[in-house]
Design a protein around this motif. Structure first.
Motif, mmCIF file in Angstrom:
data_model
loop_
_atom_site.group_PDB
_atom_site.id
_atom_site.type_symbol
_atom_site.label_atom_id
_atom_site.label_comp_id
_atom_site.label_asym_id
_atom_site.label_seq_id
_atom_site.Cartn_x
_atom_site.Cartn_y
_atom_site.Cartn_z
ATOM 1 N N GLN A 143 4.492 2.204 1.869
ATOM 2 C CA GLN A 143 5.001 3.352 1.067
ATOM 3 C C GLN A 143 4.347 4.416 1.311
ATOM 4 O OE1 GLN A 143 6.406 0.601 -2.928
ATOM 5 N NE2 GLN A 143 4.041 1.130 -2.493
ATOM 6 N N VAL A 144 5.232 5.869 1.348
ATOM 7 C CA VAL A 144 4.756 7.155 1.548
ATOM 8 C C VAL A 144 5.247 7.893 0.404
ATOM 9 C CG1 VAL A 144 4.481 9.063 3.062
ATOM 10 C CG2 VAL A 144 4.355 6.770 4.078
ATOM 11 N N THR A 145 4.479 8.388 -0.434
ATOM 12 C CA THR A 145 4.994 9.218 -1.591
ATOM 13 C C THR A 145 4.912 10.802 -1.472
ATOM 14 O OG1 THR A 145 4.468 7.219 -2.836
ATOM 15 C CG2 THR A 145 4.951 9.216 -3.925
ATOM 16 N N ASP A 146 5.739 11.460 -1.458
ATOM 17 C CA ASP A 146 5.574 12.899 -1.702
ATOM 18 C C ASP A 146 5.534 13.255 -3.267
ATOM 19 O OD1 ASP A 146 5.823 15.656 -1.157
ATOM 20 O OD2 ASP A 146 7.580 15.769 -0.668
ATOM 21 N N THR A 147 4.746 14.297 -3.625
ATOM 22 C CA THR A 147 4.268 14.356 -4.908
ATOM 23 C C THR A 147 4.363 15.802 -5.252
ATOM 24 O OG1 THR A 147 1.891 14.704 -4.720
ATOM 25 C CG2 THR A 147 2.776 12.171 -5.360
ATOM 26 N N PRO A 148 4.636 16.301 -6.316
ATOM 27 C CA PRO A 148 4.661 17.950 -6.741
ATOM 28 C C PRO A 148 3.440 18.345 -6.539
ATOM 29 C CG PRO A 148 5.876 16.722 -8.201
ATOM 30 C CD PRO A 148 5.185 15.599 -7.587
ATOM 31 N N GLY A 149 3.264 19.705 -6.210
ATOM 32 C CA GLY A 149 1.936 20.234 -5.894
ATOM 33 C C GLY A 149 0.821 20.529 -7.349
ATOM 34 N N LEU A 150 -0.096 20.644 -7.161
ATOM 35 C CA LEU A 150 -1.231 20.958 -8.041
ATOM 36 C C LEU A 150 -1.732 22.292 -8.238
ATOM 37 C CD1 LEU A 150 -3.050 17.487 -7.708
ATOM 38 C CD2 LEU A 150 -1.517 18.255 -9.498
ATOM 39 N N LEU A 151 -1.834 22.852 -9.369
ATOM 40 C CA LEU A 151 -2.456 24.116 -9.396
ATOM 41 C C LEU A 151 -3.797 24.000 -9.886
ATOM 42 C CD1 LEU A 151 0.427 26.164 -10.715
ATOM 43 C CD2 LEU A 151 -0.423 25.949 -8.535
ATOM 44 N N ARG A 152 -4.487 25.092 -9.832
ATOM 45 C CA ARG A 152 -6.125 25.119 -10.544
ATOM 46 C C ARG A 152 -5.754 25.398 -11.887
ATOM 47 N NH1 ARG A 152 -10.708 29.328 -9.493
ATOM 48 N NH2 ARG A 152 -12.290 28.559 -10.731
ATOM 49 N N ARG A 153 -6.064 24.487 -12.620
ATOM 50 C CA ARG A 153 -6.222 24.485 -14.289
ATOM 51 C C ARG A 153 -6.304 23.318 -14.814
ATOM 52 N NH1 ARG A 153 0.077 26.288 -14.881
ATOM 53 N NH2 ARG A 153 1.326 24.323 -13.673
ATOM 54 N N CYS A 154 -6.696 23.135 -16.105
ATOM 55 C CA CYS A 154 -7.063 21.851 -16.929
ATOM 56 C C CYS A 154 -5.683 21.238 -17.080
ATOM 57 C CB CYS A 154 -7.958 22.196 -18.165
ATOM 58 S SG CYS A 154 -7.108 23.210 -19.428
ATOM 59 N N ASP A 155 -6.010 19.828 -17.296
ATOM 60 C CA ASP A 155 -5.015 18.863 -17.463
ATOM 61 C C ASP A 155 -4.135 19.249 -18.750
ATOM 62 O OD1 ASP A 155 -5.948 17.383 -15.227
ATOM 63 O OD2 ASP A 155 -6.634 15.764 -16.306
ATOM 64 N N GLU A 156 -4.621 19.716 -19.594
ATOM 65 C CA GLU A 156 -3.906 20.104 -20.888
ATOM 66 C C GLU A 156 -2.779 21.187 -20.551
ATOM 67 O OE1 GLU A 156 -7.235 19.953 -20.758
ATOM 68 O OE2 GLU A 156 -7.560 18.133 -22.142
ATOM 69 N N ASP A 157 -2.964 21.981 -19.530
ATOM 70 C CA ASP A 157 -2.294 23.190 -19.259
ATOM 71 C C ASP A 157 -1.480 22.610 -17.940
ATOM 72 O OD1 ASP A 157 -3.444 24.719 -21.112
ATOM 73 O OD2 ASP A 157 -5.038 25.652 -19.694
ATOM 74 N N ARG A 158 -1.422 21.708 -17.334
ATOM 75 C CA ARG A 158 -0.545 21.248 -16.316
ATOM 76 C C ARG A 158 1.031 20.934 -16.819
ATOM 77 N NH1 ARG A 158 -3.573 20.579 -11.905
ATOM 78 N NH2 ARG A 158 -5.540 20.059 -12.159
ATOM 79 N N PRO A 209 0.918 -1.295 -0.031
ATOM 80 C CA PRO A 209 0.069 -0.072 0.072
ATOM 81 C C PRO A 209 0.997 1.196 -0.002
ATOM 82 C CG PRO A 209 -0.837 -1.539 1.685
ATOM 83 C CD PRO A 209 0.289 -2.148 1.145
ATOM 84 N N THR A 210 0.487 2.182 -0.579
ATOM 85 C CA THR A 210 1.083 3.672 -0.846
ATOM 86 C C THR A 210 0.218 4.753 -0.376
ATOM 87 O OG1 THR A 210 2.154 2.799 -2.784
ATOM 88 C CG2 THR A 210 2.305 5.037 -2.551
ATOM 89 N N LEU A 211 0.761 5.363 0.547
ATOM 90 C CA LEU A 211 -0.010 6.530 1.011
ATOM 91 C C LEU A 211 0.532 7.838 0.261
ATOM 92 C CD1 LEU A 211 -1.786 7.994 3.032
ATOM 93 C CD2 LEU A 211 0.263 8.455 4.445
ATOM 94 N N CYS A 212 -0.248 8.537 -0.566
ATOM 95 C CA CYS A 212 0.137 9.326 -1.555
ATOM 96 C C CYS A 212 -0.206 10.888 -0.856
ATOM 97 C CB CYS A 212 -0.317 9.427 -3.035
ATOM 98 S SG CYS A 212 0.050 10.442 -4.151
ATOM 99 N N LEU A 213 0.730 11.773 -0.623
ATOM 100 C CA LEU A 213 0.485 13.208 -0.096
ATOM 101 C C LEU A 213 0.035 13.983 -1.345
ATOM 102 C CD1 LEU A 213 1.910 11.571 2.340
ATOM 103 C CD2 LEU A 213 2.313 14.186 2.958
#
Length: 455
Positions: free
Chosen positions: A306-321, A257-261
């Motif tokens: 497992q514990v995963t640190d991930t990059p942050g998400l901004l408010r925009r559509c997937d095409e602009d990410r 199992p993975t805990l994704c932050l």
């Protein structure tokens, strides 16, 4: 065999000359009974030959092979394309199996040293013949010492279409779309060029008419191969860089199992990863500190998670990410994860609570089946005062849900502070509960027979 053939009758010799259908010894022994009208006389000499014929050699592709060889190595029969099954998909961990790639300069230097140690064939008395033999053999050896490692790289680096979807995403988002295949194509083109030039100059050297001409042909061939490697050898160095990047990717276990932050940039995910696991991500006060996937581990009741640190998400559509945001979505999409979503209502992270709420709602709806923990970080800075409202925000049309979110975060969220350790014990207990549930979920999915499930 000469003695045996001279003692055979004409009929027997004619049959032996026909295309063999059976083992030779069995045929010789059966000819006496196949012609009852002309009795066969077995001389002592023929009996002796009969006893000596013990090797059995069936006819295989127009040549005889010892039975022992066939027993040790089964003869491979080409299979038609229709009978070939689909290529097997790689499991996770393909990046850790990548070969060690030598820098181009080291690869050429090593090949040149080995080729110079090649000596001409013994027994050639003529000086010109000996020299052209030496030159041709050295050029052939140099060509092979360069081409064989390149061929090994091509065979050892996996094709992207056969990788696990998560690792395919990592290649695309880390290296750029198409860059992986482009570099492998350059390496293969270099291999073909080396083979072509090496064979051409080895052939010219073998046709030299004098010792001096053979030496000149050898020098020309070596210089030409060196020039080819100088012009196209950068592909090997690019492959070396790719191997370093991919081999450094964190190893993920699909049965663990993975805990994704997850959350907006700079909301405190990395600080919580340090508290909850063995991972040691960089912690700085600016957005997108986490520039890749960082994996840590936590041990609860003698079980490893497992514990995963991930990059942050901004408010925009997937095409602009950007690619960093897409890495986060790849982890959520392709790995068995439970989500720990981190909210920052203090205004420090640079993303307004209203935008964080909308990002949160989008991710929650997209991954609604996942086990979920909501955490409000930096609660020591909230102080129970009025909620943070950015100047650019228009709060006149805000729904009651957003207004309530600005004050307390999502319903049922855990308020924590890494600085004062407030709420950390409750968070660890909740993480333990969620990861144990995720482990049971994975085990139940493994136990289900796919054929039964499909029926």
């Amino acid at each position: 065999m000469k003695l045996a053939s001279s003692l055979l009758f004409p009929n027997q010799w004619r049959l032996l000359a026909s295309p063999p259908q059976l083992y030779l010894p069995a045929f010789i022994f059966s000819t006496a009974s196949s012609t009852p009208k002309s009795p066969t006389f077995w001389s002592p000499t023929l009996r002796q030959c009969r006893n000596l014929q013990t090797a059995v050699s069936p006819l295989v592709t127009s040549s005889y092979l010892p039975t022992s060889y066939i027993t040790q190595k089964q003869i491979e029969t080409p299979t038609s394309p229709e009978k070939k099954g689909p290529p097997m998909q790689e499991s996770l961990g393909a990046f850790q199996k990548l070969p060690m790639v030598m820098p181009s300069i080291d690869l050429y230097s090593s090949a040149l040293r080995k080729s110079k140690r090649v000596q001409p064939t013994k027994g050639i008395a003529n000086i010109a013949k000996r020299e052209r033999n030496r030159g041709a053999k050295q050029l052939d050896a140099l060509m092979k010492e360069l081409a064989l490692p390149l061929k090994g790289y091509m065979e050892s680096f996996p094709r992207r279409r056969l990788l696990h979807p998560y690792e395919r995403s990592l290649i695309e988002l880390t290296l750029g779309d198409g860059n992986y295949e482009e570099v492998l194509g350059k390496v293969d083109a270099l291999r073909k060029k080396v083979q072509s030039v090496g064979k051409e100059h080895a052939s010219l050297c073998a046709k030299a008419l004098s010792k001096r001409e053979a030496e000149d042909r050898l020098s020309e061939g070596v210089e030409k191969l060196e020039l080819v490697f100088q012009q196209q050898g950068i592909a090997v160095d690019e492959l070396l860089s790719i191997a370093k990047v991919l081999r450094a990717m964190p190893v993920v276990d699909l049965e663990m199992p993975t805990l994704c932050l997850v959350g907006a940039p700079n909301v405190g995910k990395s600080s919580l990863v340090r508290i909850l696991s063995t991972g040691k991500p960089e912690i700085c006060n600016y957005p997108f500190t986490t520039r890749g996937i960082l994996m840590g581990h936590v041990i609860l009741n003698y079980q490893r998670f497992q514990v995963t640190d991930t990059p942050g998400l901004l408010r925009r559509c997937d095409e602009d990410r950007n690619n960093l945001e897409k890495l986060t979505l790849a982890v959520l999409t392709h790995l068995p994860t439970a989500v720990l979503y981190v909210h920052d209502l203090t205004g420090e992270c640079g993303t307004s609570p209203s935008d964080q709420f909308r990002i949160y709602k989008e991710i929650k709806e997209r991954f609604e089946d996942y086990l979920w923990i909501d955490v409000v970080s930096k609660c020591d800075l909230l102080g129970g005062g009025s909620p943070v409202i950015y100047a650019k925000e228009d709060i006149s049309n805000d729904e009651a849900e957003i207004i309530r979110y600005r004050e307390t975060g999502p319903d049922g969220s855990i308020h924590v502070s890494v600085k004062t350790e407030q709420g950390l014990s409750e968070l660890k207990s909740r993480v333990k509960e969620v990861l144990s549930s995720e482990m049971e979920k994975i085990k139940s999915e493994v136990r289900v027979d796919p054929t039964v499930a499909s029926s």
